[in-house]
Design an enzyme around this catalytic site. Sequence first.
Site, PDB file in Angstrom:
ATOM      1  N   HIS A 258       0.451 -13.446   7.456  1.00  0.00           N
ATOM      2  CA  HIS A 258      -0.395 -14.636   7.391  1.00  0.00           C
ATOM      3  C   HIS A 258      -1.670 -14.295   6.650  1.00  0.00           C
ATOM      4  CE1 HIS A 258      -2.551 -18.243   8.653  1.00  0.00           C
ATOM      5  NE2 HIS A 258      -1.364 -18.747   8.938  1.00  0.00           N
ATOM      6  N   ASP A 309       5.901 -20.095  11.983  1.00  0.00           N
ATOM      7  CA  ASP A 309       7.213 -20.583  11.569  1.00  0.00           C
ATOM      8  C   ASP A 309       8.368 -19.749  12.127  1.00  0.00           C
ATOM      9  OD1 ASP A 309       5.968 -22.577  10.187  1.00  0.00           O
ATOM     10  OD2 ASP A 309       5.913 -21.462   8.307  1.00  0.00           O
TER      11      ASP A 309
HETATM   12  C1  LIG Z   1       2.114 -15.943   4.503  1.00  0.00           C
HETATM   13  C2  LIG Z   1       1.943 -15.111   3.234  1.00  0.00           C
HETATM   14  C3  LIG Z   1       2.257 -16.016   2.017  1.00  0.00           C
HETATM   15  C4  LIG Z   1       0.507 -14.602   3.170  1.00  0.00           C
HETATM   16  O1  LIG Z   1       0.353 -14.093   1.910  1.00  0.00           O
HETATM   17  P1  LIG Z   1      -0.904 -13.197   1.469  1.00  0.00           P
HETATM   18  O2  LIG Z   1      -2.067 -13.443   2.351  1.00  0.00           O
HETATM   19  O3  LIG Z   1      -1.066 -13.445   0.018  1.00  0.00           O
HETATM   20  O4  LIG Z   1      -0.419 -11.721   1.804  1.00  0.00           O
HETATM   21  P2  LIG Z   1       0.339 -10.762   0.809  1.00  0.00           P
HETATM   22  O5  LIG Z   1       1.589 -11.444   0.316  1.00  0.00           O
HETATM   23  O6  LIG Z   1      -0.626 -10.300  -0.225  1.00  0.00           O
HETATM   24  O7  LIG Z   1       0.730  -9.591   1.803  1.00  0.00           O
HETATM   25  C5  LIG Z   1      -0.065  -8.448   2.090  1.00  0.00           C
HETATM   26  C6  LIG Z   1       0.867  -7.257   2.295  1.00  0.00           C
HETATM   27  O8  LIG Z   1       1.755  -7.514   3.381  1.00  0.00           O
HETATM   28  C7  LIG Z   1       3.095  -7.551   2.941  1.00  0.00           C
HETATM   29  N1  LIG Z   1       3.746  -8.694   3.541  1.00  0.00           N
HETATM   30  C8  LIG Z   1       3.176  -9.904   3.790  1.00  0.00           C
HETATM   31  N2  LIG Z   1       4.062 -10.721   4.342  1.00  0.00           N
HETATM   32  C9  LIG Z   1       5.214 -10.023   4.452  1.00  0.00           C
HETATM   33  C10 LIG Z   1       6.485 -10.340   4.942  1.00  0.00           C
HETATM   34  N3  LIG Z   1       6.751 -11.551   5.435  1.00  0.00           N
HETATM   35  N4  LIG Z   1       7.446  -9.393   4.917  1.00  0.00           N
HETATM   36  C11 LIG Z   1       7.183  -8.168   4.425  1.00  0.00           C
HETATM   37  N5  LIG Z   1       5.989  -7.807   3.935  1.00  0.00           N
HETATM   38  C12 LIG Z   1       5.025  -8.729   3.940  1.00  0.00           C
HETATM   39  C13 LIG Z   1       3.002  -7.757   1.446  1.00  0.00           C
HETATM   40  O9  LIG Z   1       4.152  -7.263   0.780  1.00  0.00           O
HETATM   41  C14 LIG Z   1       1.762  -6.988   1.116  1.00  0.00           C
HETATM   42  O10 LIG Z   1       2.064  -5.614   1.119  1.00  0.00           O
HETATM   43  P3  LIG Z   1       1.428  -4.615   0.032  1.00  0.00           P
HETATM   44  O11 LIG Z   1      -0.062  -4.674   0.309  1.00  0.00           O
HETATM   45  O12 LIG Z   1       2.070  -3.326   0.333  1.00  0.00           O
HETATM   46  O13 LIG Z   1       1.774  -5.218  -1.289  1.00  0.00           O
HETATM   47  C15 LIG Z   1       2.902 -13.896   3.256  1.00  0.00           C
HETATM   48  O14 LIG Z   1       2.652 -13.124   4.411  1.00  0.00           O
HETATM   49  C16 LIG Z   1       4.348 -14.312   3.172  1.00  0.00           C
HETATM   50  O15 LIG Z   1       4.873 -14.526   2.079  1.00  0.00           O
HETATM   51  N6  LIG Z   1       5.052 -14.433   4.344  1.00  0.00           N
HETATM   52  C17 LIG Z   1       6.410 -14.895   4.354  1.00  0.00           C
HETATM   53  C18 LIG Z   1       6.443 -16.414   4.184  1.00  0.00           C
HETATM   54  C19 LIG Z   1       6.002 -17.135   5.435  1.00  0.00           C
HETATM   55  O16 LIG Z   1       6.415 -16.803   6.538  1.00  0.00           O
HETATM   56  N7  LIG Z   1       5.172 -18.162   5.223  1.00  0.00           N
HETATM   57  C20 LIG Z   1       4.682 -19.009   6.324  1.00  0.00           C
HETATM   58  C21 LIG Z   1       3.215 -18.800   6.544  1.00  0.00           C
HETATM   59  S1  LIG Z   1       2.661 -19.616   8.009  1.00  0.00           S
END
Ligand SMILES: CC(C)(COP(=O)(O)OP(=O)(O)OC[C@H]1O[C@@H](n2cnc3c(N)ncnc32)[C@H](O)[C@@H]1OP(=O)(O)O)[C@@H](O)C(=O)NCCC(=O)NCCS
Length: 373
Positions: A258, A309
């Site tokens: 998140h 979610d």
């Molecule tokens: C929610 C979300 C978009 C937040 O994105 P963000 O704040 O931009 O965070 P990032 O994508 O930059 O993630 C930070 C780190 O955690 C990791 N990470 C984040 N969510 C992850 C996941 N669901 N599974 C595995 N690794 C994850 C990223 O790969 C990243 O790792 P790194 O620093 O080694 O590259 C992201 O966590 C995600 O895509 N989650 C899955 C989709 C989801 O469940 N969305 C609903 C949100 S309520």
Amino acid sequence: MADATGKGLEGVVAAQTRISDVDGQHGRLWYAGYEIGDLAAHASFEETVYLLHHLELPTEAELAETAATLRAESNLDPLLVELIASLAERTGPMTALRTAVSAAAATDPDDDSDEANLRKAYRLIAKTPQMIATYQRLRTGADAIEPRDDLGIAANFLYALTGKQPDPQVARDFDVVLVLYADHTLNASTFAGRVAAATLADMYAAVTAAVATLQGPLHGGAIEEVREMLEEIGSPDRAPDWVREHLAAGQKVMGFGHRVYKTWDPRATVLREIAERLGKQFGDTRWYDTSVRVQETVMEAKPLYPNVDFYTASVYSALGLPPDLYTPLFAAARMAGWTAHIREQYADNRLIRPDSEYVGPEPRPWKPLEARG
Ligand SMILES: CC(C)(COP(=O)(O)OP(=O)(O)OC[C@H]1O[C@@H](n2cnc3c(N)ncnc32)[C@H](O)[C@@H]1OP(=O)(O)O)[C@@H](O)C(=O)NCCC(=O)NCCS
């Protein structure tokens, strides 16, 4: 090149709001000062709608009036039923919902005053669940069912979907899901709605922008992706290997991570309990059990927590809801928060227009067509 903005606007304060607040470090969420755990334990969705729009809990009389208004506004204009019937044959429910929400402007008699916008908000909140139920009925060849006068929004949705009065505990569980999803500060869809509202586009235009933004798998679309993942895994014992393989391949596990929460999302803990209870009640704990194994394996491997979610997919699976309705149902609940934020934006508006940092080619002379090779 260095990113001067902070990619994804992380940490940027883009609005002031009185509607909700998150403490991502400690996993806390409040609607107008009320803790989400208290609201999940005690408040109905109707009460939550009132709270988000008035920033106070309703008195008994105010709650009764709000519930009556929402019930009265839940019927769909024939234009919308016809539109949804056409769309149900050709497109998925999120596209249908986005289009129907936009088209509902044509059925709204009101002007753009704040009093009128509150009425519009209640109409949108009341009608969205019925749009979703109507879509589902019509695409499966069944007739649309009119909402009942004696049921609240949550029970009426389940009734309109199945034609059967839901078990009161099941209706309350769904009501709690709506409460939990009703608002969440400046998430992507709410921000999109406020950006549209800040141009003084009308309530329907702003809400349509919000629904459109919710659709993607990084936001509301994640619930459906979690369900797909659980289906692919198939059984709890296969979860650890599946998760480890995916993480090792650098893939995301949907329903985790998140932008704001760096610990348990307080909504996910409530949803986990509901998923377990509904699984037991309906005699199928496969979705819940698989989710628990996925959660344990992800948390062993990475500092990631389930988001709102993750367990919702198990809740909706236990209820037997079609997976492609999960994101539309997120929209139905979030309509409460979107409309409150849009009214808040109108009340103290300034056009939202950030800057960008130009990283393209240096200024250069015009090149005639014949000289371009
Ligand atoms: C929610 C979300 C978009 C937040 O994105 P963000 O704040 O931009 O965070 P990032 O994508 O930059 O993630 C930070 C780190 O955690 C990791 N990470 C984040 N969510 C992850 C996941 N669901 N599974 C595995 N690794 C994850 C990223 O790969 C990243 O790792 P790194 O620093 O080694 O590259 C992201 O966590 C995600 O895509 N989650 C899955 C989709 C989801 O469940 N969305 C609903 C949100 S309520």
